[in-house]
Write an enzyme that holds these catalytic residues in place. Structure first.
Site, PDB file in Angstrom:
ATOM      1  N   SER A  31      -8.718  -7.810   3.334  1.00 50.44           N
ATOM      2  CA  SER A  31      -9.414  -6.999   4.325  1.00 50.44           C
ATOM      3  C   SER A  31     -10.355  -6.033   3.613  1.00 50.44           C
ATOM      4  O   SER A  31     -11.273  -6.467   2.924  1.00 50.44           O
ATOM      5  CB  SER A  31      -8.395  -6.258   5.210  1.00 50.44           C
ATOM      6  OG  SER A  31      -9.048  -5.587   6.267  1.00 50.44           O
ATOM      7  N   THR A  32     -10.111  -4.731   3.714  1.00 48.86           N
ATOM      8  CA  THR A  32     -10.990  -3.735   3.099  1.00 48.86           C
ATOM      9  C   THR A  32     -11.110  -3.967   1.594  1.00 48.86           C
ATOM     10  O   THR A  32     -10.106  -4.016   0.895  1.00 48.86           O
ATOM     11  CB  THR A  32     -10.451  -2.320   3.355  1.00 48.86           C
ATOM     12  OG1 THR A  32     -10.168  -2.163   4.736  1.00 48.86           O
ATOM     13  CG2 THR A  32     -11.462  -1.273   2.908  1.00 48.86           C
ATOM     14  N   HIS A  58     -10.811 -10.058   6.995  1.00 49.06           N
ATOM     15  CA  HIS A  58     -11.103  -9.296   8.210  1.00 49.06           C
ATOM     16  C   HIS A  58     -12.569  -8.881   8.200  1.00 49.06           C
ATOM     17  O   HIS A  58     -13.000  -8.112   7.349  1.00 49.06           O
ATOM     18  CB  HIS A  58     -10.235  -8.038   8.296  1.00 49.06           C
ATOM     19  CG  HIS A  58      -8.776  -8.321   8.440  1.00 49.06           C
ATOM     20  ND1 HIS A  58      -7.801  -7.416   8.090  1.00 49.06           N
ATOM     21  CD2 HIS A  58      -8.122  -9.417   8.901  1.00 49.06           C
ATOM     22  CE1 HIS A  58      -6.624  -7.930   8.345  1.00 49.06           C
ATOM     23  NE2 HIS A  58      -6.774  -9.148   8.824  1.00 49.06           N
ATOM     24  N   MET A 152      -6.256  -2.782   4.363  1.00 45.71           N
ATOM     25  CA  MET A 152      -5.513  -1.773   5.119  1.00 45.71           C
ATOM     26  C   MET A 152      -4.541  -2.450   6.065  1.00 45.71           C
ATOM     27  O   MET A 152      -4.798  -3.535   6.575  1.00 45.71           O
ATOM     28  CB  MET A 152      -6.508  -0.913   5.891  1.00 45.71           C
ATOM     29  CG  MET A 152      -5.913   0.316   6.563  1.00 45.71           C
ATOM     30  SD  MET A 152      -7.221   1.292   7.379  1.00 45.71           S
ATOM     31  CE  MET A 152      -8.236   1.708   5.960  1.00 45.71           C
ATOM     32  N   ASP A 155      -1.243  -6.903   7.876  1.00 39.62           N
ATOM     33  CA  ASP A 155      -1.494  -8.283   8.296  1.00 39.62           C
ATOM     34  C   ASP A 155      -1.280  -9.233   7.117  1.00 39.62           C
ATOM     35  O   ASP A 155      -1.801  -9.018   6.023  1.00 39.62           O
ATOM     36  CB  ASP A 155      -2.923  -8.421   8.832  1.00 39.62           C
ATOM     37  CG  ASP A 155      -3.194  -9.790   9.433  1.00 39.62           C
ATOM     38  OD1 ASP A 155      -2.234 -10.430   9.906  1.00 39.62           O
ATOM     39  OD2 ASP A 155      -4.366 -10.208   9.442  1.00 39.62           O
TER      40      ASP A 155
END
Length: 213
Positions: A31-32, A58, A152, A155
């Site tokens: 993600s991030t 993401h 973050m 997930d």
């Protein structure tokens, strides 16, 4: 998203030959900070990687295509934004498109394919890493190598746990020292389902050794 006209992804010039069935599969969630992490891993993969790579990053719709193109330009393997119905082949990385869940299915001819959906978000995300990882649990015909990198939230942690319990060959979490955000990998470590905790620069080498060694 329409099924592509071609049955499989156009291969880079040095890999236009017909590929035999794969015996290994890599699944990555991030993600991030993920685009940088994916670049570090995918650009280090050899052109003859004997595994497909399924990726959930993401990212909103319309951004994943340009990310896939950038990753493809710098990688020896082929990197594409996944389309519904694509055949899953070794030496190709499939990036889930923003706004779509991505899973792998086996069709009536026993061919592994990408399936996309606009089902409700899971863990607050669509695409969701947990959705991808969960879809891989039933398959036992190949070895699975599961990776969670910077991001973050949590997930992918439960999905990694499911895969670990179902016999995944390896579960890898990026270590805190190289994560932009140590959330998703931390959640997996806390579930005690991780076999290797590695800094980002060691992940591609470890995958190569385990798969090709």
């Amino acid at each position: 998203m329409p099924i592509p006209k071609e049955d499989s992804v156009p291969m880079k010039p040095d890999r236009l030959r017909q590929a035999p069935p794969f015996q290994h599969l890599i699944a990555i969630g991030t993600s991030t900070g993920g685009p940088r992490a994916l670049h570090a891993v995918l650009t280090a993969m050899p052109a003859d990687l004997p595994a497909p790579v399924l990726i959930v990053q993401h990212m909103p719709p319309k951004f994943t295509k340009s990310l896939a193109d950038r990753l493809d330009a710098g990688s020896a393997i082929t990197v594409v934004e996944a389309e519904d119905g694509m055949k899953v082949e070794k030496g190709v990385a499939y990036l889930a498109p923003g706004g779509y869940h991505m899973v792998m299915i086996q069709d009536s001819s026993n061919v592994y394919r990408i399936k996309l959906s606009t089902d409700d978000p899971v863990s607050g995300h669509r695409p969701s890493v947990n959705v991808l990882f969960h879809s891989l649990v039933p398959f036992s015909g190949f070895k699975k190598y599961v990776v969670l990198m910077t991001g973050m939230g949590s997930d992918g942690a439960k999905g990694m746990q499911e895969l670990a319990l179902s016999g995944a060959a390896a579960t890898i979490a990026e270590s805190e020292e190289t994560c932009v955000v140590y959330g998703m990998p931390r959640a997996a470590v806390q579930l005690e389902c991780v076999t290797h905790v590695l800094p980002l620069h060691e992940i591609p080498g470890k995958l190569s050794v385990m798969i090709q060694g």
